[in-house]
Scaffold this active site. Sequence first.
Site, mmCIF file in Angstrom:
data_model
loop_
_atom_site.group_PDB
_atom_site.id
_atom_site.type_symbol
_atom_site.label_atom_id
_atom_site.label_comp_id
_atom_site.label_asym_id
_atom_site.label_seq_id
_atom_site.Cartn_x
_atom_site.Cartn_y
_atom_site.Cartn_z
ATOM 1 N N GLY A 47 35.277 37.685 37.544
ATOM 2 C CA GLY A 47 35.659 38.501 36.401
ATOM 3 C C GLY A 47 36.757 39.475 36.790
ATOM 4 N N GLN A 52 41.982 46.890 36.234
ATOM 5 C CA GLN A 52 42.027 46.620 37.679
ATOM 6 C C GLN A 52 43.407 46.176 38.162
ATOM 7 O OE1 GLN A 52 38.296 44.030 37.358
ATOM 8 N NE2 GLN A 52 38.217 44.741 39.468
ATOM 9 N N CYS A 92 32.683 43.499 43.282
ATOM 10 C CA CYS A 92 33.828 43.811 42.429
ATOM 11 C C CYS A 92 35.096 43.603 43.251
ATOM 12 C CB CYS A 92 33.733 45.260 41.964
ATOM 13 S SG CYS A 92 35.100 45.784 40.924
ATOM 14 N N LEU A 93 36.101 42.988 42.652
ATOM 15 C CA LEU A 93 37.355 42.759 43.374
ATOM 16 C C LEU A 93 38.025 44.080 43.753
ATOM 17 C CD1 LEU A 93 38.851 39.731 41.395
ATOM 18 C CD2 LEU A 93 37.757 39.713 43.648
ATOM 19 N N HIS A 134 29.839 44.277 33.216
ATOM 20 C CA HIS A 134 30.541 44.881 34.362
ATOM 21 C C HIS A 134 32.023 45.092 34.025
ATOM 22 C CE1 HIS A 134 31.502 44.837 38.906
ATOM 23 N NE2 HIS A 134 32.690 44.753 38.320
ATOM 24 N N GLU A 135 32.643 44.082 33.410
ATOM 25 C CA GLU A 135 34.078 44.180 33.091
ATOM 26 C C GLU A 135 34.341 45.182 31.971
ATOM 27 O OE1 GLU A 135 35.869 43.005 35.283
ATOM 28 O OE2 GLU A 135 34.385 41.666 36.160
ATOM 29 N N HIS A 138 34.678 48.564 33.260
ATOM 30 C CA HIS A 138 36.019 48.863 33.786
ATOM 31 C C HIS A 138 36.936 49.410 32.685
ATOM 32 C CE1 HIS A 138 36.023 47.504 37.937
ATOM 33 N NE2 HIS A 138 35.514 46.344 37.632
HETATM 34 NI NI NI Z 1 34.693 44.913 38.918
#
Ligand code: NI
Length: 166
Positions: A47, A52, A92-93, A134-135, A138
């Site tokens: 995701g 991000q 998470c990236l 989760h996204e 963000h």
């Molecule tokens: Ni994330």
Amino acid sequence: MAKRLPILVYPHPNLRKTAMPVDHVTPDISDLVDDMVFTMYEANGIGLAAVQVDRPLQIVVVDTSESKDSPQVYINPLIEESSGLQTTEEGCLSIPGFFEEVERAEVIQVTALDRNGESFTRELGGLDSVCVQHEIDHLNGKVFVDYLSRVKRSRIRKKLLKAKAA
Ligand code: NI
């Protein structure tokens, strides 16, 4: 051609920005969506939110499939309903190398626009549900470590700052 975009790493201050809604799904937005999907695959993520990649717009891409060929696009996503609870180990990236358990709703109903600007409503469970929640966090300037204890969060923060300086 889609390109790989740089991903902000926690605790970068821009990860705290609140994303703006997308007015119209223009060709520029579609290009950004394609770049985000490409970037997510290149980074081996499931995701990615536009925040991000330093674009504070309400755009989320997700692909929880094994074969990595089923990208889901959510523009201006809104969780209409949620029920149940599930606990999942999340990563998470933007927080590379750290995985911690987070409790979230089990099933959600989300309304959004797709890559072509068409509205849809979908019910999600399991990993898709976790990932979209989760996204969407963000898009509100929130990251999964915000759910952890202050001690844990501070430890992760220090390690990532140290890695950046190295
Ligand atoms: Ni994330």
